[in-house]
Design a protein around this motif. Structure first.
Motif, mmCIF file in Angstrom:
data_model
loop_
_atom_site.group_PDB
_atom_site.id
_atom_site.type_symbol
_atom_site.label_atom_id
_atom_site.label_comp_id
_atom_site.label_asym_id
_atom_site.label_seq_id
_atom_site.Cartn_x
_atom_site.Cartn_y
_atom_site.Cartn_z
ATOM 1 N N GLY A 460 -16.338 -0.102 3.462
ATOM 2 C CA GLY A 460 -15.208 -0.981 2.373
ATOM 3 C C GLY A 460 -15.501 -0.747 0.669
ATOM 4 O O GLY A 460 -13.722 -0.693 0.459
ATOM 5 N N THR A 461 -16.326 -0.818 0.410
ATOM 6 C CA THR A 461 -15.510 -1.667 -0.698
ATOM 7 C C THR A 461 -16.317 -1.075 -1.445
ATOM 8 O O THR A 461 -16.247 -1.455 -3.012
ATOM 9 C CB THR A 461 -16.746 -3.527 -0.457
ATOM 10 N N ALA A 462 -17.137 -0.384 -1.449
ATOM 11 C CA ALA A 462 -17.915 1.153 -2.017
ATOM 12 C C ALA A 462 -16.950 1.329 -3.043
ATOM 13 O O ALA A 462 -17.752 1.843 -4.355
ATOM 14 C CB ALA A 462 -19.269 1.345 -2.014
ATOM 15 N N TRP A 463 -16.154 2.258 -3.439
ATOM 16 C CA TRP A 463 -14.796 2.760 -3.251
ATOM 17 C C TRP A 463 -13.537 2.797 -3.059
ATOM 18 O O TRP A 463 -13.330 2.285 -1.835
ATOM 19 C CB TRP A 463 -16.197 3.955 -3.462
ATOM 20 N N VAL A 464 -12.423 2.767 -4.134
ATOM 21 C CA VAL A 464 -10.784 2.906 -3.639
ATOM 22 C C VAL A 464 -11.085 4.090 -3.685
ATOM 23 O O VAL A 464 -10.996 5.384 -4.100
ATOM 24 C CB VAL A 464 -10.474 2.017 -4.614
ATOM 25 N N SER A 465 -9.823 4.286 -2.753
ATOM 26 C CA SER A 465 -9.333 6.150 -2.464
ATOM 27 C C SER A 465 -8.141 6.067 -2.328
ATOM 28 O O SER A 465 -7.231 4.518 -3.072
ATOM 29 C CB SER A 465 -9.113 5.941 -0.486
ATOM 30 N N GLY A 466 -7.948 7.526 -2.528
ATOM 31 C CA GLY A 466 -5.471 7.252 -3.086
ATOM 32 C C GLY A 466 -5.809 7.838 -4.403
ATOM 33 O O GLY A 466 -6.432 8.684 -4.702
ATOM 34 N N GLY A 467 -4.409 6.619 -5.508
ATOM 35 C CA GLY A 467 -3.835 7.625 -6.448
ATOM 36 C C GLY A 467 -5.540 6.902 -7.361
ATOM 37 O O GLY A 467 -5.858 7.498 -8.673
ATOM 38 N N ASN A 468 -5.642 5.510 -7.197
ATOM 39 C CA ASN A 468 -6.834 5.108 -8.345
ATOM 40 C C ASN A 468 -8.525 5.509 -8.220
ATOM 41 O O ASN A 468 -9.261 4.972 -8.270
ATOM 42 C CB ASN A 468 -7.401 3.990 -8.272
ATOM 43 N N LYS A 469 -8.808 6.671 -7.181
ATOM 44 C CA LYS A 469 -9.774 7.294 -6.297
ATOM 45 C C LYS A 469 -10.625 6.413 -7.149
ATOM 46 O O LYS A 469 -11.012 7.438 -8.279
ATOM 47 C CB LYS A 469 -9.669 8.209 -5.730
ATOM 48 N N GLY A 470 -12.276 6.133 -6.658
ATOM 49 C CA GLY A 470 -13.065 5.585 -7.525
ATOM 50 C C GLY A 470 -13.734 4.899 -7.501
ATOM 51 O O GLY A 470 -13.999 3.798 -6.516
#
Ligand code: BES
Ligand code: MN
Ligand code: ZN
Length: 492
Positions: A460-470
């Motif tokens: 859950g913490t290693a990357w973010v999804s959506g518009g700021n995916k990274g």
């Protein structure tokens, strides 16, 4: 980026930009700066535009003055490290946008620990300069130097050390982010191995770092059939990457970090649904965090021994792929019925954990994007931690709090372990629909009985999804905090 500490007279300071953390009420430092800026700060407060609220960023452009720009950062309502990190990040992002060469941070008014503030500022500056396309922070902007100003002369040395530490952590996070963000057709197991080798070629003054790459035939000799079973369905050759960082005497037992690096997780024959499957390029973020830590360590040359083990493979469904119901024998001799080929992370980690014993470890920590279930349990805020040693779990929770890279514990009770029962092998590789993060932890625990061990589930913490995916670079700050504290207690 150059980071320096300063205690020079505020009235004579020179920088293109100045970052001033402050609440609505100005203290003496803020008042001095206000005077030097022809009351620009008190005016923007009087107008109501800057309210001092936590994380609020207001940029004052003052072209006619020698300080061309003041970035106000609201600090009212601050209560923990996570909030500080978010606020500092917001200021650094604003700073980056102003495209300056030099900036000065007015320290001492955010939180109550100057060293922690300095370290988070340096970390945030470096992570805010990360640029996927340009890959390195150095070329990414004109920004050259940050001066961290404070009144405490006696703390200047400690502040410089904290800046160096924070900057190195930021660089390590950027290493992890870049590898995570690279697509799976570039970031293959072989690519990761090459990156590890180039890290291992660095010549260091106070430490040594060496890399060894084990290929398929080597793993076959070691009887790592569980790990190899995951690679069966792919045309990309698997690699077991072993990095050995020695910053302390050779008789000091190492901390071993084991990082899952599935460079693409299609699920294998238990194929994943198509939606969002691109994000399974991030299934190597555990391994990337180990490389990030190795990068930070080699910059800081901490007096500690750390071994990084990174099992790297794709999980794909070609004609040779492992099938649900197949039984494999792990390196430990324990047999596994593979009921779901999408529960592959534990299959590569278990052989790596067995291999870890060869280093006579003080502690083993594995880091893995292991279960979707941890996102249901903890969302995208905390990583999961499970451990066979309560002191180790407590230490990691504390280091997570301090580094604003939080983890939360889940239990490893035998009632959960029983869910792994198989009629055809020593265990199944899944425990059914309930408590997915815990049953994954119970599976790993069966391979980590000979040493102190913790498992970090960072799905859950290693990357973010959506518009700021990274990729986020987590949990590099947590791991570095743990290693730093450990290195300090070792050298005492
Ligand atoms: N890499 C995934 C875990 C994952 C899923 C991380 C979604 C981030 C987002 C892992 O290999 C996996 O597929 N786990 C399965 C386990 C299940 C089959 C027991 C899962 O979580 O669904
Ligand atoms: Mn999977
Ligand atoms: Zn996976």
């Amino acid at each position: 980026m150059k980071f320096t500490a300063s205690c020079a007279e505020l009235s004579g300071l020179k920088a293109d930009s100045l970052i001033l953390p402050t609440g609505l009420t100005l203290n003496n430092n803020a008042k001095t700066i206000d005077q030097r800026s022809n009351n620009a700060i008190s005016s923007v407060i009087a107008s109501g535009e800057f309210g001092g609220k936590l994380g609020q960023v207001t940029v004052l452009n003052l072209p006619s003055l020698d300080i061309k720009r003041i970035i106000l950062l609201g600090t009212d309502g601050l209560s923990n490290q996570r909030q500080i990190k978010k606020a500092v990040n917001a200021a650094c992002v604003a700073l980056k946008k102003t495209r300056v060469k030099t900036a000065m941070w007015i320290g001492g008014d955010i939180g109550d620990d100057l060293k922690a503030e300095a370290s988070i500022v340096a970390q945030s500056i470096n992570t805010s300069l990360y640029n996927y396309k340009k890959q390195t922070t150095d070329e990414a902007s004109d920004f050259e130097s940050l001066i961290f100003w404070s009144t405490k002369k006696s703390a200047n040395h400690a502040v410089e050390a904290s800046l160096e530490y924070g900057a190195a952590v930021g660089d390590g996070m950027n290493t992890a982010r870049q590898l995570g963000n690279l697509p799976a057709n570039i970031c293959t197991p072989s690519y990761l191995a090459e990156q590890a080798v180039s890290l291992g070629n660095k010549k260091l003054k106070k430490a040594t770092i060496t890399t060894e790459i084990l290929d398929r035939s080597h793993m076959q000799k070691l009887k790592m059939d569980s790990l190899l079973s995951v690679a069966e369905g792919s045309d990309e050759p698997p690699k077991l990457i072993v990095l050995n960082y020695q910053g302390a005497e050779s008789n000091k037992k190492p901390v071993v970090l084991v990082g899952k690096a599935v460079t693409f997780d299609s699920g294998g024959i238990s194929l994943k649904p198509g939606r969002g499957m691109d994000e399974m390029k991030y299934d190597m973020c555990g391994g990337a965090s180990v490389l990030g830590v190795m990068n930070s360590l080699s910059q800081l040359q901490l007096p500690i021994n750390v071994v990084g083990i990174i099992p790297a493979t794709e999980n794909m469904p070609n004609g040779g792929a492992t099938k649900p119901g197949d039984v494999v024998t792990s390196m430990s001799g324990q047999t596994i019925e593979i009921l779901n080929t999408d529960a592959e992370g534990r299959l590569i980690l278990c052989d790596s954990l067995t291999y870890a014993a060869k280093f006579d470890p003080d502690t083993v920590i594995d880091i893995a994007t292991l279960t979707g279930a941890v996102i249901s349990a903890l969302g995208k805020v905390a990583s999961g931690v499970l451990s066979n040693d309560q002191q180790l779990a407590d230490d990691l929770i504390e280091c997570g709090t301090q580094s604003a890279d939080p983890v939360w514990q889940l239990p490893l009770w035998e009632e959960y372990d029983e869910l792994l029962k198989s009629n055809f092998a020593d265990m199944a590789n899944i425990g059914g629909p309930q408590a997915g993060t815990i049953t994954a932890g119970c599976f790993l625990a069966r391979y980590a009985q000979d040493y102190k061990w913790a498992h970090l589930d960072v799905a859950g913490t290693a990357w973010v999804s959506g518009g700021n995916k990274g990729a986020t670079g987590r949990p590099v700050p947590l791991l570095m905090e743990y290693l730093r504290q450990k290195s300090e207690s070792v050298s005492d």
